[in-house]
Design a protein around this motif. Structure first.
Motif, short mmCIF file in Angstrom:
data_model
loop_
_atom_site.label_atom_id
_atom_site.label_comp_id
_atom_site.label_asym_id
_atom_site.label_seq_id
_atom_site.Cartn_x
_atom_site.Cartn_y
_atom_site.Cartn_z
N ALA A 1 -10.43 3.07 87.41
CA ALA A 1 -10.83 4.37 86.90
C ALA A 1 -11.50 5.22 87.97
O ALA A 1 -11.48 6.46 87.90
N SER A 2 -12.10 4.59 88.97
CA SER A 2 -12.71 5.28 90.10
C SER A 2 -12.82 4.28 91.24
O SER A 2 -12.46 3.11 91.10
N GLN A 3 -13.34 4.73 92.36
CA GLN A 3 -13.57 3.83 93.48
C GLN A 3 -14.96 3.19 93.46
O GLN A 3 -15.35 2.50 94.41
N GLU A 4 -15.70 3.44 92.38
CA GLU A 4 -16.98 2.76 92.21
C GLU A 4 -16.73 1.26 92.11
O GLU A 4 -15.75 0.81 91.49
N GLU A 5 -17.62 0.47 92.71
CA GLU A 5 -17.40 -0.98 92.79
C GLU A 5 -17.22 -1.61 91.42
O GLU A 5 -16.35 -2.48 91.23
N ALA A 6 -17.99 -1.16 90.42
CA ALA A 6 -17.88 -1.76 89.08
C ALA A 6 -16.51 -1.50 88.48
O ALA A 6 -15.93 -2.38 87.82
N ASP A 7 -15.96 -0.31 88.70
CA ASP A 7 -14.63 0.00 88.18
C ASP A 7 -13.55 -0.78 88.91
O ASP A 7 -12.59 -1.29 88.29
N VAL A 8 -13.68 -0.89 90.22
CA VAL A 8 -12.69 -1.63 91.00
C VAL A 8 -12.67 -3.10 90.60
O VAL A 8 -11.61 -3.70 90.41
N GLN A 9 -13.85 -3.69 90.44
CA GLN A 9 -13.92 -5.10 90.06
C GLN A 9 -13.35 -5.33 88.66
O GLN A 9 -12.66 -6.31 88.40
#
Length: 438
Positions: free
Chosen positions: A220-228
């Motif tokens: 959903a974004s390149q934020e670490e939580a979204d990527v994981q």
């Protein structure tokens, strides 16, 4: 031919296999001529199916199969992917599939049976290891009866969805909500597949594959939580079912969660395939959990999942609410080629389609047009794709949605059971003629 995109569909390789797909429970009807399945039990429970319907009659294909084979012949497909009802076989009624296969062969349409498409006999349970062995017995029975006329087989259809929707989230039969305790269901289906491959080989069968659902996972974004979260979703919906088949191992951390002697089972699960079936509908956009239930594509995602599914913005959607993203098919196939290399056998798209209303179904034409172009780009990029099957020939019983979603090239009036080819039927017919230079 000229299509919705204004230019002809590119020419596919010589020998490319063109077909359409259905499944037994969704079209056959004649429920009184077979044992009960988990879907019969499920649909008898109030509230399980959105329109309260059942598949007791469905399209009545059991009695109208000659009419449906004539539609296949008129369409001009090379092959017809159908499924063999395990409950019907257990009731002793293999004669129906004898008649169907004979009719297909007489019409010049290659039969491509799927040996399990979710209609598990009532009383069996994928949480139990013995179900895999029972499935192998079922496969032997069918192969011995039909093997003289069938040259391409599919063991299982979409074990990922049957695990997730039927056993983890409870929105499909058998209606369990086990979340991650459903992982043994995945393992036992994969084991059943491996045992089925061995049973088919023992019966002299060739052309063996599986139909797995796959799609790219987009963070959903390149934020670490979204990527994981996206990586974890991809692990569950794609790699959990492809890695054991193609690499002979589970992704890191998942094998330890499976029951039994996993190392020994993986030798069975990883039996070599002649081809690999891919069912593609759309990518999935995934982010970190949001702490609330989310309704997406007719499925309620519980708040306790370690990810949340988000809408892909800026795209048209089907009547199911699924985004229309043809280039996701190119991305998926080139990604599979890069991940699995020479371990990936030739690919066949065993399902691709969309839910839209109406006889003049221009949205379906645009959808199929875009996906065929995307598939051709994958072939140009070096992916070995050997065939493409549209889902579906007929409007049918769409599982927990009942009869509210229409995927067919042919409209079915569920009161009169009259079949009426849609505009998309005529469009696909012309595509096939053009591909053959007619």
């Amino acid at each position: 031919m000229t299509t919705a995109a204004g230019t002809p569909i590119p020419r596919f390789p010589d020998g490319f296999l063109w077909g359409v797909s259905t499944s037994a429970h969704q079209i056959e009807g004649a429920a009184d001529r077979r044992e009960r399945s988990v879907w019969d039990v499920f649909t008898a429970e109030p509230g399980r199916v959105k329109d309260g319907s059942t598949a007791a009659v469905a399209c009545d294909h059991y009695h109208r199969y000659r009419e449906d084979v004539a539609l296949l012949a008129g369409l001009g497909v090379d092959a017809y992917r159908f499924s063999v009802s395990w409950p019907r076989v257990r009731s002793g009624d293999l004669d129906f599939y004898d008649r169907l296969v004979d009719e297909l062969c007489a019409a010049g349409v290659r039969p491509v049976p799927t040996l399990f498409h979710w209609d598990l006999p009532a009383g069996l349970d994928w949480l139990e290891r013995d179900t895999a062995a029972r499935f192998a017995d079922h496969v032997t029975t069918v192969a011995e009866r039909l093997g003289d006329r069938v040259t391409r087989w599919i063991t299982l259809n979409e074990p990922a969805e049957h695990t997730l929707l039927g056993h983890a989230l409870g929105t499909h039969a058998p209606g369990r909500r086990l979340l991650f305790d459903a992982l043994p269901v995945a393992h036992h289906q994969l084991l059943a597949h491996g045992l089925a491959v061995r049973a088919l080989r023992a019966a002299g069968a060739t052309g063996i594959g599986i139909a797995n659902s796959h799609g790219p996972t987009w963070a959903a974004s390149q934020e670490e939580a979204d990527v994981q979260a996206a990586q974890f979703y991809d692990l569950l919906l794609n790699r959990l079912f492809a890695d054991p088949l193609l690499l002979g191992r589970y992704p890191d951390g998942l094998g330890e969660l499976m029951p039994g002697d996993v190392a020994s089972d993986l030798k069975v699960i990883g039996e070599p395939l002649d081809w690999y079936g891919v069912n593609y509908y759309a990518p999935t956009r995934v982010g970190a959990p949001q702490g609330t239930e989310i309704e997406f594509g007719g499925v309620t995602m519980p708040a306790e999942l370690p990810f949340s599914v988000r809408q892909i913005e800026g795209r048209p959607v089907t009547d199911f609410g699924w985004p229309v993203v043809p280039e996701g098919l190119t991305e998926l196939l080139t990604g599979f080629r890069d991940r699995y290399g020479d371990r990936l056998p030739p690919v066949v798209i065993t399902e691709n389609g969309c839910a839209y209303e109406g006889l003049d179904d221009q949205d379906r034409i645009a959808y199929l047009d875009g996906h065929l172009r995307a598939l051709h780009r994958a072939i140009e990029a070096g992916v070995d794709v050997r065939g493409y099957f549209v889902w579906s020939l007929l409007d049918n019983f769409e599982w927990a949605e009942g009869y509210a979603r229409r995927f067919g090239l042919v409209h079915v009036d569920f009161e009169t059971l009259t079949r009426t080819p849609k505009a998309s039927y005529g469009w696909f017919q012309e595509v096939l003629r053009a591909q053959r230079g007619a």
